[in-house]
Design a protein around this motif. Structure first.
Motif, PDB file in Angstrom:
ATOM      1  N   THR A  18       0.834  -1.208   0.000  1.00  0.00           N
ATOM      2  CA  THR A  18       0.000   0.000   0.000  1.00  0.00           C
ATOM      3  C   THR A  18       0.864   1.252   0.000  1.00  0.00           C
ATOM      4  OG1 THR A  18      -0.015   0.013   2.409  1.00  0.00           O
ATOM      5  CG2 THR A  18      -1.951  -0.918   1.354  1.00  0.00           C
ATOM      6  N   ILE A  19       0.294   2.307  -0.557  1.00  0.00           N
ATOM      7  CA  ILE A  19       0.858   3.638  -0.331  1.00  0.00           C
ATOM      8  C   ILE A  19       0.048   4.191   0.842  1.00  0.00           C
ATOM      9  CG2 ILE A  19       1.233   5.942  -1.313  1.00  0.00           C
ATOM     10  CD1 ILE A  19       1.301   4.593  -4.095  1.00  0.00           C
ATOM     11  N   ASN A  20       0.736   4.732   1.832  1.00  0.00           N
ATOM     12  CA  ASN A  20       0.037   5.172   3.049  1.00  0.00           C
ATOM     13  C   ASN A  20      -0.284   6.665   2.982  1.00  0.00           C
ATOM     14  OD1 ASN A  20       0.414   2.571   3.958  1.00  0.00           O
ATOM     15  ND2 ASN A  20       2.444   3.062   4.764  1.00  0.00           N
ATOM     16  N   PHE A  21      -1.368   7.016   3.634  1.00  0.00           N
ATOM     17  CA  PHE A  21      -1.825   8.410   3.592  1.00  0.00           C
ATOM     18  C   PHE A  21      -2.216   8.895   4.979  1.00  0.00           C
ATOM     19  CE2 PHE A  21      -2.462   6.721  -0.599  1.00  0.00           C
ATOM     20  CZ  PHE A  21      -2.123   7.776  -1.432  1.00  0.00           C
ATOM     21  N   ASN A  22      -2.024  10.177   5.184  1.00  0.00           N
ATOM     22  CA  ASN A  22      -2.621  10.837   6.338  1.00  0.00           C
ATOM     23  C   ASN A  22      -3.458  11.970   5.753  1.00  0.00           C
ATOM     24  OD1 ASN A  22      -3.324  11.952   8.713  1.00  0.00           O
ATOM     25  ND2 ASN A  22      -1.257  12.632   9.296  1.00  0.00           N
ATOM     26  N   LYS A  23      -4.751  11.840   5.902  1.00  0.00           N
ATOM     27  CA  LYS A  23      -5.680  12.760   5.227  1.00  0.00           C
ATOM     28  C   LYS A  23      -5.363  12.787   3.731  1.00  0.00           C
ATOM     29  CE  LYS A  23      -6.854  15.270   9.313  1.00  0.00           C
ATOM     30  NZ  LYS A  23      -6.102  16.085  10.246  1.00  0.00           N
ATOM     31  N   ASN A  24      -4.965  13.957   3.215  1.00  0.00           N
ATOM     32  CA  ASN A  24      -4.760  14.036   1.767  1.00  0.00           C
ATOM     33  C   ASN A  24      -3.302  13.985   1.356  1.00  0.00           C
ATOM     34  OD1 ASN A  24      -7.438  14.134   1.136  1.00  0.00           O
ATOM     35  ND2 ASN A  24      -7.552  16.344   1.496  1.00  0.00           N
ATOM     36  N   LEU A  25      -2.440  13.582   2.262  1.00  0.00           N
ATOM     37  CA  LEU A  25      -1.017  13.532   1.912  1.00  0.00           C
ATOM     38  C   LEU A  25      -0.486  12.106   2.006  1.00  0.00           C
ATOM     39  CD1 LEU A  25       0.668  16.634   3.587  1.00  0.00           C
ATOM     40  CD2 LEU A  25       0.198  16.252   1.155  1.00  0.00           C
ATOM     41  N   PRO A  56      -6.015   3.688  -1.207  1.00  0.00           N
ATOM     42  CA  PRO A  56      -7.367   3.419  -0.703  1.00  0.00           C
ATOM     43  C   PRO A  56      -8.435   4.135  -1.537  1.00  0.00           C
ATOM     44  CG  PRO A  56      -6.072   4.736   0.869  1.00  0.00           C
ATOM     45  CD  PRO A  56      -5.181   4.450  -0.292  1.00  0.00           C
ATOM     46  N   ASN A  57      -9.651   3.586  -1.477  1.00  0.00           N
ATOM     47  CA  ASN A  57     -10.757   4.134  -2.295  1.00  0.00           C
ATOM     48  C   ASN A  57     -11.008   5.609  -2.045  1.00  0.00           C
ATOM     49  OD1 ASN A  57     -11.267   1.858  -3.638  1.00  0.00           O
ATOM     50  ND2 ASN A  57     -12.884   1.132  -2.251  1.00  0.00           N
ATOM     51  N   GLU A  58     -10.904   5.996  -0.762  1.00  0.00           N
ATOM     52  CA  GLU A  58     -11.248   7.411  -0.479  1.00  0.00           C
ATOM     53  C   GLU A  58     -10.245   8.356  -1.131  1.00  0.00           C
ATOM     54  OE1 GLU A  58     -10.597   5.169   1.910  1.00  0.00           O
ATOM     55  OE2 GLU A  58      -9.352   6.018   3.509  1.00  0.00           O
ATOM     56  N   ILE A  59      -9.048   7.850  -1.446  1.00  0.00           N
ATOM     57  CA  ILE A  59      -8.052   8.684  -2.132  1.00  0.00           C
ATOM     58  C   ILE A  59      -8.256   8.571  -3.653  1.00  0.00           C
ATOM     59  CG2 ILE A  59      -5.565   9.009  -2.560  1.00  0.00           C
ATOM     60  CD1 ILE A  59      -6.250   9.866   0.223  1.00  0.00           C
ATOM     61  N   CYS A 217       2.814  13.822 -14.477  1.00  0.00           N
ATOM     62  CA  CYS A 217       3.307  13.113 -13.287  1.00  0.00           C
ATOM     63  C   CYS A 217       2.651  13.574 -11.986  1.00  0.00           C
ATOM     64  CB  CYS A 217       4.823  13.241 -13.188  1.00  0.00           C
ATOM     65  SG  CYS A 217       5.358  14.926 -12.986  1.00  0.00           S
ATOM     66  N   LYS A 218       1.938  14.726 -12.041  1.00  0.00           N
ATOM     67  CA  LYS A 218       1.241  15.173 -10.826  1.00  0.00           C
ATOM     68  C   LYS A 218      -0.052  14.374 -10.653  1.00  0.00           C
ATOM     69  CE  LYS A 218       2.412  20.027 -10.352  1.00  0.00           C
ATOM     70  NZ  LYS A 218       1.759  21.342 -10.496  1.00  0.00           N
ATOM     71  N   THR A 219      -0.453  14.161  -9.424  1.00  0.00           N
ATOM     72  CA  THR A 219      -1.707  13.441  -9.150  1.00  0.00           C
ATOM     73  C   THR A 219      -2.580  14.339  -8.260  1.00  0.00           C
ATOM     74  OG1 THR A 219      -1.053  12.439  -7.054  1.00  0.00           O
ATOM     75  CG2 THR A 219      -0.353  11.285  -9.062  1.00  0.00           C
ATOM     76  N   PRO A 220      -3.803  13.923  -7.996  1.00  0.00           N
ATOM     77  CA  PRO A 220      -4.632  14.728  -7.094  1.00  0.00           C
ATOM     78  C   PRO A 220      -4.066  14.798  -5.667  1.00  0.00           C
ATOM     79  CG  PRO A 220      -5.984  13.246  -8.398  1.00  0.00           C
ATOM     80  CD  PRO A 220      -4.562  12.846  -8.644  1.00  0.00           C
ATOM     81  N   VAL A 221      -3.060  13.972  -5.373  1.00  0.00           N
ATOM     82  CA  VAL A 221      -2.392  14.048  -4.052  1.00  0.00           C
ATOM     83  C   VAL A 221      -1.095  14.842  -4.247  1.00  0.00           C
ATOM     84  CG1 VAL A 221      -1.313  12.705  -2.201  1.00  0.00           C
ATOM     85  CG2 VAL A 221      -3.367  11.836  -3.358  1.00  0.00           C
ATOM     86  N   LYS A 222      -0.962  15.912  -3.443  1.00  0.00           N
ATOM     87  CA  LYS A 222       0.112  16.888  -3.673  1.00  0.00           C
ATOM     88  C   LYS A 222       1.512  16.257  -3.704  1.00  0.00           C
ATOM     89  CE  LYS A 222       1.605  21.053  -1.444  1.00  0.00           C
ATOM     90  NZ  LYS A 222       1.573  21.656  -0.127  1.00  0.00           N
ATOM     91  N   ASN A 223       1.748  15.280  -2.844  1.00  0.00           N
ATOM     92  CA  ASN A 223       3.110  14.726  -2.771  1.00  0.00           C
ATOM     93  C   ASN A 223       3.195  13.275  -3.281  1.00  0.00           C
ATOM     94  OD1 ASN A 223       1.750  13.547  -0.663  1.00  0.00           O
ATOM     95  ND2 ASN A 223       3.462  13.693   0.782  1.00  0.00           N
TER      96      ASN A 223
END
Ligand SMILES: Cc1cc2nc3c(=O)[nH]c(=O)nc-3n(C[C@H](O)[C@H](O)[C@H](O)COP(=O)(O)OP(=O)(O)OC[C@H]3O[C@@H](n4cnc5c(N)ncnc54)[C@H](O)[C@@H]3O)c2cc1C
Length: 266
Positions: A18-25, A56-59, A217-223
């Protein structure tokens, strides 16, 4: 090695779960073996379909649905041969066999591409031998293979039948190839998927240059950044190298990126 000198570490044979997230990052990744790594930015070069499984789906909801579900290119048949080189002069390093020019490159089993690297460098094969790799260029449908058991007779028979394109073509420039073969390995889209970890063994997204560009290469997630064959400018070694460079530029900034390019004389 520059990677190590700069504090980098290369970890092989380790599947990202998995790629892990905290909120939107993005905060890092977790491997199948349970170990986790945190970082400021994540760059992924998996194909777009595998990327979808890592987030995850929410991302993934943040992506345009079409961008995560493009049409796919077809897959490949492969042959690897080891054969006796005795008396073979002037073999080509590369050869392309075309059955019917009118049908074009997308037609099934119409074109086979061969390389014999041991013609260029004898060290690529044991003394007195040659190695050959052949493939059909991204025109083998996954759907023929997807429900076949690779250990079953039906699969093995179909593999021999579909891969006959290769020896039929090789016989044209090595007429006695059958008597020379020491080693023959055939590959199907199932093999291709297994060894390259690509969705359906696909060459990549089937996005026509006439209809638009690959996503950047940019995605809806900033980083979280993407590179590789599912990212602009698209499929192929020069293209995927460029997308890796674009992702690096987005992370370190234009100025630092230019300094690095100067360092390597680009
Ligand atoms: C037979 C063939 C011939 C080709 N010939 C040419 C050519 O002559 N010239 C040219 O320019 N291009 C050619 N290409 C295209 C080129 O090889 C590809 O476009 C390019 O290698 C794609 O690079 P990539 O980094 O996107 O993907 P890859 O090189 O496929 O790298 C993606 C990596 O991600 C790994 N991975 C996937 N999921 C995970 C996960 N969950 N965790 C960890 N790792 C994962 C995969 O195992 C793989 O190693 C050819 C391709 C094929 C198949």
């Amino acid at each position: 090695m520059d990677l190590k000198k700069n504090g980098g570490k290369l970890i092989l044979s380790s599947r990202v779960k998995t790629i892990n997230f905290n909120k939107n990052l993005a905060t890092g990744i977790t491997l199948n073996n349970g170990s986790s790594y945190s970082c400021e930015s994540v760059v992924t070069n998996t194909d777009v379909w595998n990327l979808k499984k890592l987030i995850p789906n929410e991302i993934s909801k943040k992506w345009n649905t079409k961008a995560l579900n493009p049409n796919k290119c077809d897959s490949f048949l492969h042959i690897h041969l080891g054969f006796d080189a005795d008396g073979l002069e002037n073999l080509p390093i590369h050869a392309i066999h075309v059955d019917e020019w009118e049908k074009g490159i997308t037609a099934e089993r119409n074109i086979a591409v061969f390389s014999i690297p041991s013609v260029l460098d004898k060290n690529m094969a044991p003394e007195g031998k040659h190695v050959l790799h052949g493939y059909t260029p991204a025109n083998e449908p996954w759907e023929i293979w997807e429900n076949l058991n690779p250990k079953g007779l039906e699969y093995r028979n179909l593999k021999e039948e579909r891969c006959s394109i290769f020896l039929n073509a090789v016989r044209k420039f090595i007429p006695d190839i059958d008597e020379r073969i020491d080693l023959k390995m055939l590959g199907t889209p199932t093999t291709h998927k297994k060894f390259t970890n690509t969705y359906c063994g696909s060459y990549g997204p089937a996005l026509s240059a006439a209809k638009g560009l690959f996503p950047g290469c940019k995605t809806p997630v900033k980083n979280l950044f993407t590179c590789g064959a599912s990212t602009f400018p698209g499929i192929g070694i020069p293209a995927v190298s460029a997308s890796g460079a674009y992702a690096a530029e987005k992370i370190i900034g234009k100025k630092e990126f230019k300094t690095l390019l100067k360092k390597i004389n680009l």
